[in-house]
Enzyme design. Structure first.
Site, PDB file in Angstrom:
ATOM      1  N   HIS A  51      -5.477  -7.585  38.619  1.00  0.00           N
ATOM      2  CA  HIS A  51      -5.711  -9.173  38.287  1.00  0.00           C
ATOM      3  C   HIS A  51      -7.117  -9.467  38.340  1.00  0.00           C
ATOM      4  O   HIS A  51      -7.688  -9.010  39.421  1.00  0.00           O
ATOM      5  CB  HIS A  51      -4.858  -9.820  39.162  1.00  0.00           C
ATOM      6  CG  HIS A  51      -4.382 -11.377  38.806  1.00  0.00           C
ATOM      7  ND1 HIS A  51      -5.272 -12.453  38.900  1.00  0.00           N
ATOM      8  CD2 HIS A  51      -3.342 -11.908  38.001  1.00  0.00           C
ATOM      9  CE1 HIS A  51      -4.663 -13.364  38.244  1.00  0.00           C
ATOM     10  NE2 HIS A  51      -3.757 -12.968  37.903  1.00  0.00           N
ATOM     11  N   ASP A  98       3.718  -9.651  36.890  1.00  0.00           N
ATOM     12  CA  ASP A  98       4.579  -9.086  35.749  1.00  0.00           C
ATOM     13  C   ASP A  98       5.291  -7.760  36.109  1.00  0.00           C
ATOM     14  O   ASP A  98       6.036  -6.925  35.311  1.00  0.00           O
ATOM     15  CB  ASP A  98       3.648  -8.655  34.625  1.00  0.00           C
ATOM     16  CG  ASP A  98       3.110  -9.982  33.995  1.00  0.00           C
ATOM     17  OD1 ASP A  98       1.978 -10.391  33.851  1.00  0.00           O
ATOM     18  OD2 ASP A  98       4.044 -10.772  33.581  1.00  0.00           O
TER      19      ASP A  98
END
Ligand code: SDX
Length: 435
Positions: A311, A369
């Site tokens: 991320h 996700d």
């Protein structure tokens, strides 16, 4: 609260007597920022930050992320508390208005949303322009953008009432648009929204019901859907939110801006990752193949990524991923799925990766996700619907950020500069002289 002065930063240009004293500004939480707006006038230079990894594009009061600590706050409330105690529509009110609603405000807001869940009948025929196998995100881009053509009476973004009604229309209609995209894919009749149902419940009804028989939404799955929507509602200045802000900064109408956000979210590096995680798990196939797969990921030439990991901001566990993993077990239990090979594979993959220097050194952890796709698949959603569900939930975040930008007295059209490395000025060469 607004940002406050926090001293200054003086930059001096080596080899010249030029310097620029830049104000340092401090927000409520997070690092101070250097206000560089006058650096070009002072020093004749731009700053360079591809991907905006160290650049604050705006001042915002909506969402705060501490990537090192794995903290996510919506209007100051920890995501863990909202996930446990709130509902998606209450979180939507919070993101839009800045405070949790009173009982009366909550009912007024929910009634407002429920009054706008239906689509114009002409939009039904709009779907017929797509191939039956159109990806739901292609349909979402097209139909949300097309809403601009149906609301000529409320596209004046300077009018607060137009902004309010557009927010209600978008939040209320995206579940219907997404559910109808699925029904169109499978050749079943569209199901109209039932306004006696909750927001997530209504979506599951439109997604699963058929006109031929009654359909009762499993309340556990409705709660899980509502929770998944809370986790995806907003996330600071991510790529799709920045897209919405940039489009909105030109004065484009909110339907066009949200369509731009949907397009940006579709990418596999962003909202498309949930679908990509399932494809990745399918390719790995079995726990015994994990070491070979991870060797491929570490080989830069392979271009293979560990989808659902890493991320730009979180250099710790994404707090949403933790909640998602817990919800995974709950949904599978509710569905009577004793052991889901995909979940077992994902848990083993996570365990191995989190003990591998390559991922540890790069602070690569599971993000939102990584587990969401496993839950959505278990709930019966086709892979192609995963990102569309992300878009349904993120619409309220995009609208909240768009609204904040429009109401910001300092907002101006977004127009980044560049470092030019192309050809210097040169004269045209006629064809006859080019050989
Ligand atoms: C979302 O921004 C948001 O808030 C987004 C989001 C939201 O709610 O809006 O949180 C939703 O988009 C979550 C992210 C979903 N995407 C994926 O899961 C796709 C896989 N992840 C990567 O593509 C990547 O991690 C990104 C795109 C998410 C972040 O990219 P960065 O910021 O360029 O990655 P980085 O600078 O942290 O990378 C550091 C290193 C690099 O290697 P080196 O050059 O240092 O050797 O880690 C490597 C990267 O190549 N790396 C990965 C990796 N992610 C980063 N290597 C393998 N697999 C990965 N997933």
């Amino acid at each position: 609260m607004s940002a406050t002065a926090n001293g200054s930063l003086t930059i001096t240009l080596d080899g010249s007597n030029k310097s620029s004293k830049l104000p340092l500004i401090q927000g409520t939480l997070g690092p101070a920022v250097a206000d560089i707006r006058k650096i070009y006038n002072d020093l004749g230079i731009f700053t360079f930050d591809p991907g905006y990894g160290a650049t604050a594009s705006c001042e915002s009061k909506i969402t705060y992320i501490d990537g090192d600590e794995g903290v996510l706050l919506y209007r100051g409330y920890p995501i863990e508390q909202l996930a446990e105690k709130s509902t998606f529509l209450e979180v939507a009110y919070l993101l839009l208005n800045g405070e949790l609603p009173t009982t009366a405000e909550s009912k007024d807001f929910e009634d407002g949303v429920l009054r706008h869940t239906m689509l114009h009948e002409q939009l039904r025929t709009f779907y017929n322009g797509f191939r039956r196998d159109a990806h739901p995100m292609a349909v979402m881009c097209g139909v949300v953008g097309a809403l601009s053509a149906f609301y000529h009476d409320s596209l004046d973004i300077t009018n607060p009432e137009h902004r309010r009604i557009s927010a209600f229309r978008l939040i209320a209609k995206v579940p219907t648009i997404a559910a109808w995209a699925h029904k169109y894919n499978i050749g079943q009749p569209f199901m109209y929204p039932q306004n006696n149902l909750g927001y997530a419940e209504n979506f599951l009804y439109m997604f699963n019901a058929v006109p031929a028989e009654p359909y009762h939404v499993n309340p556990i799955l409705a709660r899980a859907m509502d929770l998944i929507m809370i986790l995806h509602a907003d996330h600071e200045q991510n790529a799709s939110t920045s897209t919405v802000r940039l489009a909105g900064s030109t004065g484009a109408n909110p339907f066009a801006c949200i369509a731009a956000g949907i397009a940006s979210l579709w990418g596999p590096s962003h909202g498309g990752a949930n679908e990509a995680v399932l494809h990745m798990l399918g390719e790995i196939g079995h726990v015994k193949n994990i070491p070979t797969f991870l060797e491929q990921v570490k080989d830069k030439n392979s271009k293979v990524k560990l989808m659902g990991f890493g991320h730009r901001v979180y250099k710790n566990y994404d707090p949403r991923a933790k909640i998602m993993q817990a919800t995974c077990h709950q949904v599978l239990r509710e569905l009577g799925i004793k052991d889901d090979p995909l979940l077992d594979l994902a848990i083993e993959l996570e365990k191995i990766a989190l003990n591998d220097r390559y991922f540890v050194d790069r602070k690569l952890y599971p993000n939102v996700d990584f587990y969401s796709g496993i839950i959505l698949k278990a709930m019966g959603f086709p892979l192609s619907m995963f990102t569309a569900l992300f878009a349904v939930a993120r619409t309220v975040g995009w609208i909240s950020q768009w609204q904040e930008m429009i109401e910001d007295p300092e907002q101006r059209i977004g127009r980044p500069r560049q470092i030019y490395t192309g050809a210097a000025k040169r004269d045209y060469v006629p064809l006859a002289q080019r050989g």
